[in-house]
Write a protein that holds these residues in place. Structure first.
Motif, PDB file in Angstrom:
ATOM      1  N   ILE A 112       0.871  -1.181   0.000  1.00 60.29           N
ATOM      2  CA  ILE A 112       0.000   0.000   0.000  1.00 60.29           C
ATOM      3  C   ILE A 112       0.908   1.232   0.000  1.00 60.29           C
ATOM      4  CG2 ILE A 112      -1.835   1.232   1.220  1.00 60.29           C
ATOM      5  CD1 ILE A 112      -2.404  -1.407   2.743  1.00 60.29           C
ATOM      6  N   ILE A 113       0.751   2.088  -1.012  1.00 58.25           N
ATOM      7  CA  ILE A 113       1.603   3.284  -1.077  1.00 58.25           C
ATOM      8  C   ILE A 113       0.758   4.551  -1.240  1.00 58.25           C
ATOM      9  CG2 ILE A 113       3.574   2.043  -2.067  1.00 58.25           C
ATOM     10  CD1 ILE A 113       2.790   3.474  -4.771  1.00 58.25           C
ATOM     11  N   ASP A 114       1.400   5.665  -1.022  1.00 59.56           N
ATOM     12  CA  ASP A 114       0.881   7.016  -1.256  1.00 59.56           C
ATOM     13  C   ASP A 114      -0.252   7.413  -0.299  1.00 59.56           C
ATOM     14  OD1 ASP A 114       0.405   9.512  -2.146  1.00 59.56           O
ATOM     15  OD2 ASP A 114      -0.148   8.959  -4.201  1.00 59.56           O
ATOM     16  N   PHE A 115       0.161   8.069   0.771  1.00 59.60           N
ATOM     17  CA  PHE A 115      -0.807   8.566   1.756  1.00 59.60           C
ATOM     18  C   PHE A 115      -0.920  10.092   1.706  1.00 59.60           C
ATOM     19  CE2 PHE A 115       0.784   4.489   3.262  1.00 59.60           C
ATOM     20  CZ  PHE A 115      -0.409   3.804   3.416  1.00 59.60           C
ATOM     21  N   GLY A 116      -0.524  10.653   0.552  1.00 63.69           N
ATOM     22  CA  GLY A 116      -0.537  12.118   0.417  1.00 63.69           C
ATOM     23  C   GLY A 116      -1.915  12.729   0.598  1.00 63.69           C
ATOM     24  N   LYS A 117      -2.949  11.972   0.244  1.00 73.10           N
ATOM     25  CA  LYS A 117      -4.303  12.532   0.377  1.00 73.10           C
ATOM     26  C   LYS A 117      -5.161  11.723   1.347  1.00 73.10           C
ATOM     27  CE  LYS A 117      -6.205  14.385  -3.447  1.00 73.10           C
ATOM     28  NZ  LYS A 117      -6.596  14.538  -4.873  1.00 73.10           N
ATOM     29  N   THR A 118      -4.510  10.941   2.171  1.00 73.84           N
ATOM     30  CA  THR A 118      -5.247  10.165   3.175  1.00 73.84           C
ATOM     31  C   THR A 118      -5.480  11.053   4.386  1.00 73.84           C
ATOM     32  OG1 THR A 118      -4.426   8.050   2.377  1.00 73.84           O
ATOM     33  CG2 THR A 118      -5.090   8.144   4.685  1.00 73.84           C
ATOM     34  N   THR A 119      -6.736  11.235   4.740  1.00 76.91           N
ATOM     35  CA  THR A 119      -7.094  12.291   5.682  1.00 76.91           C
ATOM     36  C   THR A 119      -7.849  11.744   6.885  1.00 76.91           C
ATOM     37  OG1 THR A 119      -7.415  13.635   3.706  1.00 76.91           O
ATOM     38  CG2 THR A 119      -8.206  14.557   5.769  1.00 76.91           C
ATOM     39  N   ALA A 120      -7.431  12.190   8.063  1.00 73.08           N
ATOM     40  CA  ALA A 120      -8.091  11.741   9.299  1.00 73.08           C
ATOM     41  C   ALA A 120      -9.516  12.284   9.357  1.00 73.08           C
ATOM     42  CB  ALA A 120      -7.301  12.224  10.505  1.00 73.08           C
ATOM     43  N   LEU A 121     -10.422  11.460   9.852  1.00 72.54           N
ATOM     44  CA  LEU A 121     -11.816  11.886  10.016  1.00 72.54           C
ATOM     45  C   LEU A 121     -11.946  12.642  11.336  1.00 72.54           C
ATOM     46  CD1 LEU A 121     -13.398   8.453   9.088  1.00 72.54           C
ATOM     47  CD2 LEU A 121     -13.348  10.496   7.647  1.00 72.54           C
ATOM     48  N   PRO A 122     -13.001  13.408  11.490  1.00 73.85           N
ATOM     49  CA  PRO A 122     -13.222  14.053  12.779  1.00 73.85           C
ATOM     50  C   PRO A 122     -13.314  12.992  13.884  1.00 73.85           C
ATOM     51  CG  PRO A 122     -14.761  14.878  11.132  1.00 73.85           C
ATOM     52  CD  PRO A 122     -14.043  13.721  10.510  1.00 73.85           C
TER      53      PRO A 122
END
Ligand SMILES: Nc1ncnc2c1ncn2[C@@H]1O[C@H](COP(=O)(O)OP(=O)(O)OP(=O)(O)O)[C@@H](O)[C@H]1O
Ligand SMILES: O=P(O)(O)O[C@@H]1[C@H](O)[C@H](O)[C@@H](OP(=O)(O)O)[C@H](OP(=O)(O)O)[C@H]1O
Length: 460
Positions: A390-400
């Protein structure tokens, strides 16, 4: 999440004296001591994970040889060679403009301007074979982070060890060589935070090793394991996961302050002249979410929950022309070509995907993040070795706080679902079909249940 946040670098990180409120444009001209900034960035990002304070390795290791990168015109001409003048430019700081117009120009955008990102040219992708050259340690090794001070190093006279490497997708100039078995990826605060959180997560065995933030040529990078390093002439495929490849925030911003981009318009008409609406034709521009939605519809993102971004085969053949690869049948053909109907490789891939699927279902990180634009990287070689990462977490965003995702229910604006698990299941079915075709029967692979779920992509 705005790109100027996601791709914050040493020069627009919100550090003392470089705060976004002061205006990133003027701040970009500020001379800052980058190694100090990298330290601060590392510490700042490390705050998200208590265990990381001790886990972060020393990044400034004086024994490392000096790395450099050469991009060679291999693989169907889909790459370029880095020239000596590129390095000369590094002296006055313009290297990144020449080599990396994409992530960097967005990084450098101001908060006011960046309604939907400012990447306004059509050279934003680097797709091809990259030969990373690690200089051999001649016994008089210099601390590699001082490369910027010795940029006129006599390259031709220096012994090098070439390492074939491929960047199948992503932004041009985002990667550099590091010491053996590792690479540098341009710093993004968001991605660093993800790697820090992943240190304690069930997904850890399936993501590249993360070795902290380092500085090179005045810029900060993520130092990570080169997943190709243990393969011999690897075959590589990048599949971008999910039904949606843009963040909800990007949609909101584009709605509030639409900014048609000519580079995206040009990319669209290159594939399909009928793609743009009459209005988009007349303004010669499309907004980022509109382009991303079009990409999802043209490819298999909407219909299968994943799409093929690029492939590279052991013989150097490199393909990135998959923008219209949409039907399951077309996707199966690409996989067939990729694995050469090697059932053992297919089984290994399926087994690894099944492990990833299990890990995703137990991962706290996955539950609490919207995973956008992340890829699965498939790698195998003639020895029979086959892995998926699994690669590329540039746009992986934490939820509230308190919010979680299912990752397999239809996306509707506001629910932030990404369709990742649904895509993974379809991907496994696709590989099973490839295996079945190879064996001429229905017994190839895993016993996965038929996937009948449909994702409602109509809301896009
Ligand atoms: N750790 C790694 N080891 C080997 N190859 C890698 C690694 N990380 C990325 N790559 C290569 O680089 C390519 C681009 O990676 P990645 O998606 O992380 O870049 P990006 O610029 O963030 O992409 P995007 O523009 O889609 O956000 C991949 O397709 C793969 O070929
Ligand atoms: O694959 P294509 O057709 O070249 O389109 C690009 C692709 O969708 C990238 O994922 C995206 O970067 P992000 O994922 O980082 O948003 C980039 O946006 P950009 O031009 O704004 O960099 C797009 O142009």
């Amino acid at each position: 999440m705005p790109k100027e946040y996601r791709r914050k670098t040493s020069k627009d990180s919100g550090l003392p004296g470089t705060g976004v409120n002061e205006g990133l444009r003027s701040e970009r001209r500020t001379v800052v001591k980058s190694s100090q900034i990298c330290d601060e960035l590392r510490q700042k990002a490390a705050q998200v994970s208590p265990s990381s304070a001790t886990a972060a390795p020393t990044v400034m290791d004086a024994r490392r040889p000096v790395p450099q990168v050469t991009i060679t015109p291999e693989g169907g001409g889909c790459s370029r060679e880095m020239q000596q003048e590129d390095w000369d430019d590094a002296v006055d700081g313009t290297l990144r403009r020449k080599l990396s117009n994409s992530s960097i120009s967005s990084t450098g955008s101001s908060v006011v301007e960046s309604e939907d990102d400012l990447l306004s040219d059509n050279e934003s992708k680097s797709k091809g074979i990259v030969t990373l050259e690690h200089l051999v340690d001649t016994g008089e090794s210099k601390p590699w982070w001082k490369l910027k001070t010795i940029v006129h190093w006599p390259f031709s006279a220096t012994p090098r060890r070439k390492v074939n490497w491929v960047q199948l997708a992503g932004h041009k100039g985002n990667f550099k060589a590091a010491d053996e078995g590792t690479i540098l990826k341009k710093f993004s605060e968001n991605e660093v935070q993800c790697f820090e959180k992943l240190r304690d997560d069930a997904l850890l065995p399936f993501v590249p090793g993360y070795h902290g933030v380092v500085e090179k040529d005045g810029e900060c990078f993520l130092h990570m394991t080169d997943l190709l390093a243990n393969f011999d002439s690897p075959n590589v495929m990048d599949c971008k996961m999910g039904v949606r490849t843009y963040l909800e925030e990007e949609l909101v911003r584009a709605r509030e302050r639409p900014k048609p981009r000519e580079d995206l318009y040009n990319k669209m008409v290159e594939v399909d002249h009928e793609g743009p609406t009459p209005q988009e034709h007349s303004q010669r521009g499309v907004t980022k979410p509109r382009y991303m939605q079009w990409r999802e519809t043209m490819s298999s993102s909407n219909t299968l929950g994943f799409r093929i971004e690029g492939t590279k085969k052991w013989d150097g053949t490199c393909r990135t022309d998959f923008k219209k690869t949409r039907s399951k049948q077309d996707v199966v053909h690409v996989f067939q070509d990729f694995v050469g109907e090697n059932v053992s490789i297919i089984k290994s891939y399926l087994s690894r995907l099944s492990e990833i699927q299990q890990a995703l279902k137990t991962s706290e990180f996955f539950k609490r993040h919207e995973v956008i634009g992340s890829s699965l990287l498939f790698i195998h070689d003639h020895t029979g070795s086959a892995q998926v990462w699994i690669i590329d977490f540039g746009k992986t965003t934490a939820l509230p706080e308190g919010q979680v995702l299912n990752h397999d229910i239809p996306w509707q604006e506001g629910n932030r679902e990404d369709g990742y698990l649904w895509g993974l299941e379809n991907l496994m079915h696709t590989l099973e079909s490839v295996g079945d075709n190879a064996t001429g029967q229905q017994t190839c692979c895993l016993d996965t249940k038929e996937n009948s779920q449909t994702i409602n992509a109509g809301g896009q």
